[in-house]
Design a protein around this motif. Structure first.
Motif, PDB file in Angstrom:
ATOM      1  N   ALA A 273       0.840  -1.207   0.000  1.00 17.91           N
ATOM      2  CA  ALA A 273       0.000   0.000   0.000  1.00 17.91           C
ATOM      3  C   ALA A 273       0.872   1.254   0.000  1.00 17.91           C
ATOM      4  CB  ALA A 273      -0.910   0.008   1.227  1.00 17.91           C
ATOM      5  N   ASP A 277       2.257   9.463   4.898  1.00 16.35           N
ATOM      6  CA  ASP A 277       3.168   9.687   6.033  1.00 16.35           C
ATOM      7  C   ASP A 277       2.620  10.756   6.975  1.00 16.35           C
ATOM      8  OD1 ASP A 277       5.139   7.860   5.257  1.00 16.35           O
ATOM      9  OD2 ASP A 277       5.891   9.254   3.758  1.00 16.35           O
ATOM     10  N   THR A 302       1.850   9.911  10.632  1.00 16.27           N
ATOM     11  CA  THR A 302       1.047   8.701  10.854  1.00 16.27           C
ATOM     12  C   THR A 302       1.971   7.621  11.412  1.00 16.27           C
ATOM     13  OG1 THR A 302       1.563   7.975   8.633  1.00 16.27           O
ATOM     14  CG2 THR A 302      -0.509   9.175   8.901  1.00 16.27           C
ATOM     15  N   THR A 303       1.403   6.516  11.825  1.00 13.41           N
ATOM     16  CA  THR A 303       2.234   5.383  12.269  1.00 13.41           C
ATOM     17  C   THR A 303       2.927   4.797  11.049  1.00 13.41           C
ATOM     18  OG1 THR A 303       0.578   4.872  13.918  1.00 13.41           O
ATOM     19  CG2 THR A 303       2.126   3.090  13.386  1.00 13.41           C
ATOM     20  N   LEU A 306       5.123  -0.511   8.620  1.00 13.33           N
ATOM     21  CA  LEU A 306       6.197  -1.478   8.335  1.00 13.33           C
ATOM     22  C   LEU A 306       7.269  -1.409   9.425  1.00 13.33           C
ATOM     23  CD1 LEU A 306       7.345  -3.623   6.448  1.00 13.33           C
ATOM     24  CD2 LEU A 306       8.359  -1.808   5.057  1.00 13.33           C
ATOM     25  N   GLY A 321       8.490  -5.033   2.159  1.00 13.02           N
ATOM     26  CA  GLY A 321       8.027  -3.662   1.959  1.00 13.02           C
ATOM     27  C   GLY A 321       8.255  -3.236   0.523  1.00 13.02           C
ATOM     28  N   PHE A 322       7.709  -2.115   0.164  1.00 17.21           N
ATOM     29  CA  PHE A 322       7.910  -1.547  -1.167  1.00 17.21           C
ATOM     30  C   PHE A 322       8.574  -0.189  -1.032  1.00 17.21           C
ATOM     31  CE2 PHE A 322       5.909  -3.787  -4.758  1.00 17.21           C
ATOM     32  CZ  PHE A 322       5.534  -4.926  -4.091  1.00 17.21           C
ATOM     33  N   GLU A 325      10.289   5.353  -5.619  1.00 21.21           N
ATOM     34  CA  GLU A 325      11.121   6.549  -5.497  1.00 21.21           C
ATOM     35  C   GLU A 325      11.146   7.309  -6.819  1.00 21.21           C
ATOM     36  OE1 GLU A 325      12.476   7.258  -2.596  1.00 21.21           O
ATOM     37  OE2 GLU A 325      12.310   5.346  -1.558  1.00 21.21           O
ATOM     38  N   LYS A 336      15.733   1.915   3.655  1.00 20.79           N
ATOM     39  CA  LYS A 336      14.429   1.494   4.199  1.00 20.79           C
ATOM     40  C   LYS A 336      14.494   0.052   4.716  1.00 20.79           C
ATOM     41  CE  LYS A 336      11.792   4.784   1.560  1.00 20.79           C
ATOM     42  NZ  LYS A 336      10.974   5.134   0.436  1.00 20.79           N
ATOM     43  N   LYS A 340      13.642  -0.184   8.646  1.00 18.05           N
ATOM     44  CA  LYS A 340      12.353  -0.801   8.999  1.00 18.05           C
ATOM     45  C   LYS A 340      12.501  -2.274   9.360  1.00 18.05           C
ATOM     46  CE  LYS A 340       9.949   2.540   6.114  1.00 18.05           C
ATOM     47  NZ  LYS A 340       8.612   3.017   5.821  1.00 18.05           N
TER      48      LYS A 340
HETATM   49  N1  CTP Z   1       4.818   2.376   4.969  1.00 12.79           N
HETATM   50  C1  CTP Z   1       4.135   2.060   6.118  1.00 12.79           C
HETATM   51  N2  CTP Z   1       3.572   3.046   6.887  1.00 12.79           N
HETATM   52  C2  CTP Z   1       3.696   4.335   6.535  1.00 12.79           C
HETATM   53  C3  CTP Z   1       4.415   4.678   5.355  1.00 12.79           C
HETATM   54  C4  CTP Z   1       4.959   3.679   4.590  1.00 12.79           C
HETATM   55  O1  CTP Z   1       4.022   0.874   6.434  1.00 12.79           O
HETATM   56  N3  CTP Z   1       3.151   5.264   7.289  1.00 12.79           N
HETATM   57  C5  CTP Z   1       5.411   1.294   4.185  1.00 12.79           C
HETATM   58  C6  CTP Z   1       4.926   1.242   2.743  1.00 12.79           C
HETATM   59  O2  CTP Z   1       3.764   0.430   2.611  1.00 12.79           O
HETATM   60  C7  CTP Z   1       6.130   0.619   2.017  1.00 12.79           C
HETATM   61  C8  CTP Z   1       7.313   1.119   2.819  1.00 12.79           C
HETATM   62  O3  CTP Z   1       6.799   1.505   4.099  1.00 12.79           O
HETATM   63  O4  CTP Z   1       6.109  -0.788   2.080  1.00 12.79           O
HETATM   64  C9  CTP Z   1       8.042   2.285   2.215  1.00 12.79           C
HETATM   65  O5  CTP Z   1       7.127   3.313   1.950  1.00 12.79           O
HETATM   66  P1  CTP Z   1       7.584   4.667   1.262  1.00 12.79           P
HETATM   67  O6  CTP Z   1       6.400   5.590   1.178  1.00 12.79           O
HETATM   68  O7  CTP Z   1       8.338   4.374  -0.005  1.00 12.79           O
HETATM   69  O8  CTP Z   1       8.659   5.198   2.258  1.00 12.79           O
HETATM   70  P2  CTP Z   1       8.569   6.023   3.571  1.00 12.79           P
HETATM   71  O9  CTP Z   1       8.898   5.112   4.693  1.00 12.79           O
HETATM   72  O10 CTP Z   1       7.295   6.744   3.661  1.00 12.79           O
HETATM   73  O11 CTP Z   1       9.811   7.011   3.405  1.00 12.79           O
HETATM   74  P3  CTP Z   1       9.987   8.343   2.516  1.00 12.79           P
HETATM   75  O12 CTP Z   1       8.729   9.112   2.670  1.00 12.79           O
HETATM   76  O13 CTP Z   1      11.152   8.984   3.132  1.00 12.79           O
HETATM   77  O14 CTP Z   1      10.268   7.871   1.116  1.00 12.79           O
END
Ligand code: CTP
Length: 395
Positions: A273, A277, A302-303, A306, A321-322, A325, A336, A340
């Motif tokens: 998903a 953030d 947000t929480t 991952l 995770g995904f 970028e 990441k 994580k």
């Molecule tokens: N993810 C999550 N919870 C969040 C944000 C992201 O679990 N609040 C998970 C996404 O589902 C994905 C991974 O974390 O598997 C990376 O998400 P991504 O948006 O690419 O990275 P961020 O951790 O948000 O970092 P940044 O914004 O610095 O790219």
């Protein structure tokens, strides 16, 4: 799903015309499609149409001299990997529930030992009649799979339950039955997919372009391999997959609740998903009215789901995770993986041709502690299969 033999039985209902596109899609995917029609089905769609689309002789009569041994009803029954009857009338359901074999379709169906799928399509009154319901229950009891009818406008002019599900839904149900190497059987897999929506007021929200396609393909691929799958899904335009418990969510907080409350029961969690953030500090009860000048919207974090999963990982649990970028793809994705505590990060760049939100292809690199594994440009369906194989298949 390819290189499978799919027997498609067509009976006499108006929805028969839709089966042409199912047969065509099955064939295009590289399967051997054998169509069997009742006499009544021929009133709605011609054998010539289905013969042209399937590339195989269409089976209609029981006693025809020009059948070769490979189209004998027992040979077809042995050859089929999945046998679907769509549309299935009340009459055919009554026959197969009671072992009646009075034509080529029913005889072949009775002889087949492969997974069987019944797709009822009829008027609501006929479907809801306790006799039909008892017959369907009997079919279930004998191990057949029944695809739930859709509701809506019926060709007879009524509105209600009894519509045949769309061919794409029937295809999904066939795919869920066709895989013979079910190496994920016994595993519980949770997949998140799609965008989150963070509401500012009752009419507006902040979201992103995620279509959910990659997550849905992962959920379906895991199901096809025998896993028990839970799909936590943001708003998408995609049909709910067959045989998967789908939990709809809106916000990042909903997603966190849905995932974290199920962390213990899952062997694998795949975070596909696109989770927000940040979310508005407050949600207005009333529509925010415009005023002169600039408008600033305070946001709070947000929480990170991952990360929360990684911090408290169950013994043996696999976390995938995904990372999507726009720059420094591999470097950011590797960070990441560590930050994580994930086992794998699937990285893709929206800058690459054929990758991204709305397209059906993807070009990802799987990152693990051992290194980088590029999968190349593939359909999202193939990408999903390769991700599961790489991350979860034991040698
Ligand atoms: N993810 C999550 N919870 C969040 C944000 C992201 O679990 N609040 C998970 C996404 O589902 C994905 C991974 O974390 O598997 C990376 O998400 P991504 O948006 O690419 O990275 P961020 O951790 O948000 O970092 P940044 O914004 O610095 O790219």
């Amino acid at each position: 799903m390819k290189n499978k033999c799919i027997a498609v039985g067509i009976t006499g209902g108006i929805a028969a015309f839709k089966i042409c596109s199912l047969v065509s899609s099955l064939k295009k995917k590289g399967n051997d499609v054998i169509v069997l029609m009742t006499k009544e089905a021929e009133q709605f769609v011609t054998p010539l149409t289905l013969q042209t689309l399937s590339g195989n002789k269409v089976i209609t009569d029981m006693f025809t001299v020009d059948y070769t041994p490979d189209v004998h009803h027992i040979s077809i029954a042995k050859k089929a990997d999945v046998f679907v009857i769509a549309p299935a009338t009340a009459n055919i359901i009554a026959k197969i529930a009671n072992g009646i074999a009075d034509d080529m379709l029913t005889s072949t169906f009775l002889a087949a030992g492969c997974p069987k799928l019944i797709v009822p399509a009829m008027n609501t009154g006929m479907l809801e009649n306790p006799i039909t319901q008892d017959n369907l229950e009997k079919c279930r009891h004998y191990g057949m799979h029944i695809l739930d009818s859709a509701s809506g406008y019926l060709a007879c002019g009524d509105t209600g339950k009894g519509r045949m599900p769309e061919p794409s839904v029937i295809m999904d149900a066939i795919e869920s039955l066709a895989e013979t190497d079910r190496w994920l059987a016994g595993k519980h897999v949770l997949v998140t997919a799609g965008p989150t929506c963070e509401a500012l007021d009752p009419v507006r929200y902040i979201t992103n372009h995620s279509s959910g396609k990659m997550g849905y393909e992962l959920a379906k691929a895991a199901r096809n391999l025998g896993a028990k799958v839970t799909l936590v899904s943001g708003k998408t335009a995609l049909a709910e997959p067959v045989g998967i418990e789908t939990i709809p969510i809106e916000s990042a907080a909903d997603l966190a609740d849905a995932v974290l409350s199920r962390r213990e029961e899952n062997d694998v969690i795949i975070m596909a998903a696109a989770v927000a953030d940040y979310t508005p500090v407050t949600k207005d009860d009333q529509k925010i009215k415009k005023s002169e000048g600039e408008f600033a919207l305070p946001l709070k974090r947000t929480t990170d789901v991952l990360q929360a999963l990684g911090e408290n990982k169950k013994e043996g649990q696999v976390l995938i995770g995904f990372a999507m970028e726009t720059q420094n793809l591999l470097e950011n994705a590797q960070k990441k993986l560590v930050a994580k505590n994930a086992d794998y990060i699937v990285a893709n760049s929206i800058a690459d041709a054929g990758s991204g939100f709305a397209v059906d292809t993807n070009n990802v690199t799987i990152i693990s502690k051992e290194g980088l594994n590029p999968l190349g440009l593939l359909s999202k369906e193939e990408t999903a299969e390769k991700i599961l194989e790489f991350c979860l298949k034991e040698d």
